[in-house]
Design a protein around this motif. Structure first.
Motif, mmCIF file in Angstrom:
data_model
loop_
_atom_site.group_PDB
_atom_site.id
_atom_site.type_symbol
_atom_site.label_atom_id
_atom_site.label_comp_id
_atom_site.label_asym_id
_atom_site.label_seq_id
_atom_site.Cartn_x
_atom_site.Cartn_y
_atom_site.Cartn_z
ATOM 1 N N PHE A 1 10.877 0.720 -4.481
ATOM 2 C CA PHE A 1 9.803 -0.277 -4.386
ATOM 3 C C PHE A 1 10.285 -1.646 -4.840
ATOM 4 O O PHE A 1 9.859 -2.675 -4.311
ATOM 5 C CB PHE A 1 8.608 0.175 -5.233
ATOM 6 C CG PHE A 1 7.479 -0.812 -5.235
ATOM 7 C CD1 PHE A 1 6.619 -0.914 -4.159
ATOM 8 C CD2 PHE A 1 7.273 -1.652 -6.325
ATOM 9 C CE1 PHE A 1 5.579 -1.832 -4.146
ATOM 10 C CE2 PHE A 1 6.236 -2.564 -6.331
ATOM 11 C CZ PHE A 1 5.382 -2.653 -5.241
ATOM 12 N N SER A 2 11.168 -1.697 -5.817
ATOM 13 C CA SER A 2 11.655 -2.961 -6.364
ATOM 14 C C SER A 2 12.750 -3.593 -5.531
ATOM 15 O O SER A 2 13.210 -4.698 -5.843
ATOM 16 C CB SER A 2 12.175 -2.747 -7.788
ATOM 17 O OG SER A 2 13.206 -1.764 -7.793
ATOM 18 N N ARG B 1 8.502 2.925 1.111
ATOM 19 C CA ARG B 1 8.549 2.641 -0.327
ATOM 20 C C ARG B 1 7.466 3.322 -1.148
ATOM 21 O O ARG B 1 7.579 3.380 -2.373
ATOM 22 C CB ARG B 1 8.455 1.127 -0.553
ATOM 23 C CG ARG B 1 9.523 0.348 0.211
ATOM 24 C CD ARG B 1 9.584 -1.072 -0.213
ATOM 25 N NE ARG B 1 10.546 -1.837 0.576
ATOM 26 C CZ ARG B 1 11.321 -2.798 0.089
ATOM 27 N NH1 ARG B 1 11.246 -3.122 -1.184
ATOM 28 N NH2 ARG B 1 12.166 -3.448 0.870
ATOM 29 N N LYS C 1 3.382 -6.705 -1.323
ATOM 30 C CA LYS C 1 3.844 -5.534 -2.066
ATOM 31 C C LYS C 1 2.757 -4.988 -2.984
ATOM 32 O O LYS C 1 2.383 -3.816 -2.918
ATOM 33 C CB LYS C 1 5.088 -5.892 -2.889
ATOM 34 C CG LYS C 1 6.321 -6.147 -2.051
ATOM 35 C CD LYS C 1 7.493 -6.576 -2.910
ATOM 36 C CE LYS C 1 7.947 -5.461 -3.830
ATOM 37 N NZ LYS C 1 9.185 -5.834 -4.562
ATOM 38 N N TRP C 2 2.240 -5.857 -3.836
ATOM 39 C CA TRP C 2 1.259 -5.383 -4.819
ATOM 40 C C TRP C 2 -0.117 -5.193 -4.205
ATOM 41 O O TRP C 2 -0.936 -4.426 -4.731
ATOM 42 C CB TRP C 2 1.211 -6.344 -5.997
ATOM 43 C CG TRP C 2 2.496 -6.334 -6.758
ATOM 44 C CD1 TRP C 2 3.471 -7.296 -6.753
ATOM 45 C CD2 TRP C 2 2.974 -5.286 -7.602
ATOM 46 N NE1 TRP C 2 4.514 -6.928 -7.549
ATOM 47 C CE2 TRP C 2 4.247 -5.691 -8.084
ATOM 48 C CE3 TRP C 2 2.473 -4.044 -7.989
ATOM 49 C CZ2 TRP C 2 5.008 -4.900 -8.937
ATOM 50 C CZ3 TRP C 2 3.231 -3.265 -8.837
ATOM 51 C CH2 TRP C 2 4.480 -3.686 -9.309
ATOM 52 N N LYS D 1 4.998 -11.026 -2.474
ATOM 53 C CA LYS D 1 4.404 -10.473 -3.694
ATOM 54 C C LYS D 1 2.988 -9.966 -3.422
ATOM 55 O O LYS D 1 2.594 -8.897 -3.895
ATOM 56 C CB LYS D 1 4.406 -11.522 -4.800
ATOM 57 C CG LYS D 1 5.798 -11.841 -5.327
ATOM 58 C CD LYS D 1 5.738 -12.784 -6.510
ATOM 59 C CE LYS D 1 7.139 -13.035 -7.067
ATOM 60 N NZ LYS D 1 7.112 -13.964 -8.227
#
Length: 367
Positions: free
Chosen positions: A286-287, A272, A107-108, A104
């Protein structure tokens, strides 16, 4: 540090004498910082690192120190409201997030970096000149915090004893309290300034600073006592205490963690976040779920092998350097075994046949 000082004493005696003299001053922090923040010192440091490049244990510890330095730089950027340092340190942290499966954050964090790189010029200039956080007190340095952290302070003031939760539960009164919070804070600050009342709250009191220094001295004492950094084979990566030798795949994973993490970040952003020419969207959503890296570390050295018939056998036993394992107690610590005084020695003579007749099975043992 002792190895670097030894290197300076042998190869660059002038720098060694200068640092040794400066460190004995009454307040050596700023003079030492000025001395080491020179191109000459960095050239000598690069020479030392090039000399130690083949020492795998040194490279591992240097990699760890570099990771700690990134974390300290991130904290310093936040407290000093330095946006450039904040963005630089967080960019390096994302590689570690990706490498060690903090998905997490990885990604973010990538999205955050991409957005910060695309800020409007006016906003970017404002962040770089005036800061991006909230300064607690203008005259106090190292007191800046993030905006969300400052918001949490408001929430804490509302929920703790004496706050809004102990005064009223009426919605209209709650809104009035929240909307007027900044005005009341200004009144409180001006009143404290008028009566010369300090609102500074140090992270550590003098007694706590002394306690922290005592803990550091104990840590250094134990390291020197057991020679944790001595008696190591420079060609093999080993654990600190037991001197267990890491297999090649663990050694490669630990020594190249940052470069491999950066490669994964680039691959993630290319798949992504970047849209290729002629395509309407990136090749991977992306998800979409991310595959865990499961990067091997020292914790995988003694993992249980479930593939063979003997479940529970340690997979690392066949890969260890047994000679290093046997010599580890001699090189790492010295234990003096002395017979206790004041106790009589118990002599017991038992023939081999007597031992053979003893049944030690669980079902026949008398508890």
């Amino acid at each position: 540090m002792p190895q670097f000082l030894e290197f300076l004493n042998k190869s660059h005696l002038d720098i060694y004498d200068d640092i040794n003299t400066t460190s004995k001053a009454e307040d050596p922090v700023q003079p030492l910082f000025t001395r080491i923040n020179t191109s000459e010192f960095f050239d000598v440091l690069e020479e030392f690192l090039a000399m130690k490049k083949q020492d795998k244990n040194f490279c591992f510890f240097w990699t760890y120190m570099d990771m700690v330095q990134v974390l300290l730089a991130f904290t310093r950027a936040q407290r000093l409201d330095d946006f450039k340092l904040h963005l630089n340190s967080f960019t390096r942290m994302v590689a570690s997030f990706m490498r060690y499966d903090h998905q997490k954050y990885a990604k973010w964090g990538s999205i955050y970096i991409a957005e910060m790189k695309c800020l409007p010029s006016a906003v970017l200039t404002r962040f770089e000149t005036d800061g991006y956080g909230v300064q607690w007190r203008d005259e106090a340095s190292f007191t800046s915090v993030d905006v969300d952290h400052a918001t949490e302070w408001v929430n804490a003031a509302a929920k703790t004893s004496g706050g809004l939760s102990t005064i009223t539960q009426i919605d209209s009164a709650t809104l009035k309290w929240m909307l007027s919070f900044h005005a009341r804070s200004t009144i409180t600050t001006n009143a404290c300034d008028y009566y010369n009342v300090s609102q500074n709250e140090n992270d550590l009191t003098p007694s706590e600073l002394k306690l922290e220094a005592r803990y550091e001295d104990k840590l250094v004492e134990q390291m020197l006592k057991y020679n944790l950094f001595e008696g190591r084979n420079p060609d093999k990566l080993t654990t600190i205490i037991n001197k267990d030798v890491a297999p090649p795949h663990i050694e490669e994973s630990l020594l190249e963690s940052e470069s491999k993490g950066q490669e994964e970040v680039k691959r993630f952003m290319k798949e992504r976040l970047v849209r290729a020419i002629g395509q309407s969207k990136p090749s991977v959503l992306f998800s979409a779920a991310m595959k865990k890296m499961k990067s091997p570390t020292f914790s995988n050295l003694f993992e249980v092998d479930q593939t063979g018939s003997h479940v529970g056998m340690l997979s690392a036993l066949s890969k260890r350097d047994h000679l290093t394992k046997l010599l580890a107690p001699q090189s790492s610590r010295r234990i003096e075994r002395q017979r206790p005084t004041g106790l009589k020695t118990m002599e017991c003579e038992v023939e081999d046949e007597e031992w053979k007749r003893i049944d030690l099975t669980a079902q026949n043992r008398d508890d």
